[in-house]
Write an enzyme that holds these catalytic residues in place. Structure first.
Site, PDB file in Angstrom:
ATOM      1  N   LEU A   1       0.818  -1.208   0.000  1.00 37.37           N
ATOM      2  CA  LEU A   1       0.000   0.000   0.000  1.00 37.37           C
ATOM      3  C   LEU A   1       0.855   1.263   0.000  1.00 37.37           C
ATOM      4  CD1 LEU A   1      -2.849  -1.022   2.472  1.00 37.37           C
ATOM      5  CD2 LEU A   1      -3.181  -0.242   0.125  1.00 37.37           C
TER       6      LEU A   1
ATOM      7  N   ASP B   1      11.586   2.942   4.086  1.00 38.87           N
ATOM      8  CA  ASP B   1      11.445   1.537   4.467  1.00 38.87           C
ATOM      9  C   ASP B   1      12.657   1.184   5.322  1.00 38.87           C
ATOM     10  OD1 ASP B   1       9.576  -0.919   3.375  1.00 38.87           O
ATOM     11  OD2 ASP B   1      11.560  -1.640   3.977  1.00 38.87           O
TER      12      ASP B   1
ATOM     13  N   ASN C   1       2.130   5.452   6.939  1.00 38.97           N
ATOM     14  CA  ASN C   1       1.696   4.121   6.535  1.00 38.97           C
ATOM     15  C   ASN C   1       2.487   2.994   7.204  1.00 38.97           C
ATOM     16  OD1 ASN C   1       0.405   2.153   4.473  1.00 38.97           O
ATOM     17  ND2 ASN C   1       2.604   1.867   4.158  1.00 38.97           N
TER      18      ASN C   1
ATOM     19  N   TYR D   1      -2.514  -4.301  17.388  1.00 38.72           N
ATOM     20  CA  TYR D   1      -2.775  -3.609  16.122  1.00 38.72           C
ATOM     21  C   TYR D   1      -4.073  -2.812  16.187  1.00 38.72           C
ATOM     22  CZ  TYR D   1      -3.591  -3.192  11.037  1.00 38.72           C
ATOM     23  OH  TYR D   1      -3.831  -2.727   9.777  1.00 38.72           O
TER      24      TYR D   1
ATOM     25  N   LYS E   1      -4.398   1.234  15.879  1.00 37.86           N
ATOM     26  CA  LYS E   1      -5.154   1.831  14.773  1.00 37.86           C
ATOM     27  C   LYS E   1      -6.338   2.659  15.272  1.00 37.86           C
ATOM     28  CE  LYS E   1      -2.793   0.475  11.186  1.00 37.86           C
ATOM     29  NZ  LYS E   1      -2.003   1.465  10.418  1.00 37.86           N
TER      30      LYS E   1
ATOM     31  N   THR F   1      -3.457  -7.525   0.051  1.00 37.47           N
ATOM     32  CA  THR F   1      -2.074  -7.421   0.507  1.00 37.47           C
ATOM     33  C   THR F   1      -1.650  -8.782   1.079  1.00 37.47           C
ATOM     34  OG1 THR F   1      -2.730  -6.743   2.741  1.00 37.47           O
ATOM     35  CG2 THR F   1      -2.416  -4.993   1.101  1.00 37.47           C
TER      36      THR F   1
END
Length: 303
Positions: A17, A36, A89, A155, A159, A189
């Protein structure tokens, strides 16, 4: 959508993404800082953007600490002169049920997702306020943060916190002309292709090059990573200058505005509520229609 002259940082943009976001922003004219933890992945991503005529530079860093956030902001200013857009992201997964989740499982996910969003947004906000002219903070959330998800305590909590930060920062940064929104993406993904109901359709689409079926693209809101990127480009643009404090879902053929938490059923008792009074009235009062929770299981159409 024209982003000529704008400069964007996209964390975790070496693949998946994040790479789709970076490529879409560059295609619209923005200069992009790719990030990254893998130097080869960064180099390859920058190469694909520049080969397509875009402008990009790379920063190898693990998002989380303030030092990485400063690196990203400084790279944008050093290479392109300013910073207009931040897309947070970067993320990792350490899925475990509650009784098996370790301290490190929890802390590592929260550090990258929640703390990393905070440190990068803070660095970007400081720069945007100093240079003037407003800016865009685009924070990537997840359906898990809106509804919870089995095995994803860390997670889902991170989020959910990201959406809360978007609402808070929209208030704090409004006078500076900086909009802040959370994006809730769904796409094919590495994570979603492990879901049994999705896997066969995703594998077939990748093998044949045919689009995902309508039940996935519409009912489940699941498409390619490129399907999500249009929202990022829109939110980065001048067309979205009045859009702020929102949680916006996108995937496949589906675009949605998530509702903010609000009171549902309400009841009143003179003098307040005792435990006995709550117990007496709960099931036919406020608790008569409890809220659902968890991401609904996908349902493939019957053959």
């Amino acid at each position: 959508m024209d982003l000529q002259g704008k400069v964007a940082v996209v964390t975790g943009s070496g693949r998946g993404l994040g790479l789709a976001y970076a490529r879409a922003l560059a295609a619209a004219g923005a200069s992009v800082v790719v990030n990254d933890v893998d130097a080869d992945v960064v180099d390859e991503a920058v190469g694909t953007i520049t080969a397509a005529g875009g402008r990009a530079t790379g920063v190898v860093a693990a998002v989380g600490d303030s030092e990485a956030a400063e690196q990203l902001t400084e790279a944008a200013v050093r290479e392109f002169g300013r910073l207009d857009v931040l897309v947070t992201n970067a993320g990792i997964l350490r899925d475990r049920v509650l009784w098996k989740m370790t301290d490190d499982d929890f802390d590592s996910v929260v550090k990258v997702h929640l703390r990393g969003t905070f440190t990068c947004a803070r660095a970007a906000a400081v720069r945007m306020r100093e240079q003037g002219g407003g800016g865009r903070l685009i924070l990537i959330s997840s359906p898990a943060g809106q509804r919870g998800n089995f095995g994803q305590t860390n997670y889902a909590a991170a989020k959910a916190g990201i959406v809360a930060m978007a609402r808070t920062w929209a208030m704090e940064l409004g006078r500076a002309g900086i909009t802040v929104n959370a994006v809730v993406p769904v796409a094919a993904t590495e994570m979603t292709r492990t879901i049994p109901a999705f896997a066969p359709a995703i594998e077939e689409a990748e093998r044949t090059g045919t689009p995902l079926p309508d039940w996935l693209r519409k009912d489940e809101g699941l498409g390619t990573v490129e399907d999500v990127a249009g929202l990022i480009t829109f939110l980065a643009s001048d067309s979205a200058k009045d859009v702020t404090g929102q949680a916006i879902g996108i995937g496949g053929d589906r675009l949605a505005l998530w509702a903010h938490p609000k009171e549902g059923a309400v009841a009143f008792a003179d003098g307040g509520w005792s435990a006995d009074a709550i117990g007496e009235h709960w099931h036919d009062g406020v608790g008569a229609e409890p809220e659902t929770y968890g991401i609904p299981a996908p349902k493939a159409p019957e053959a």
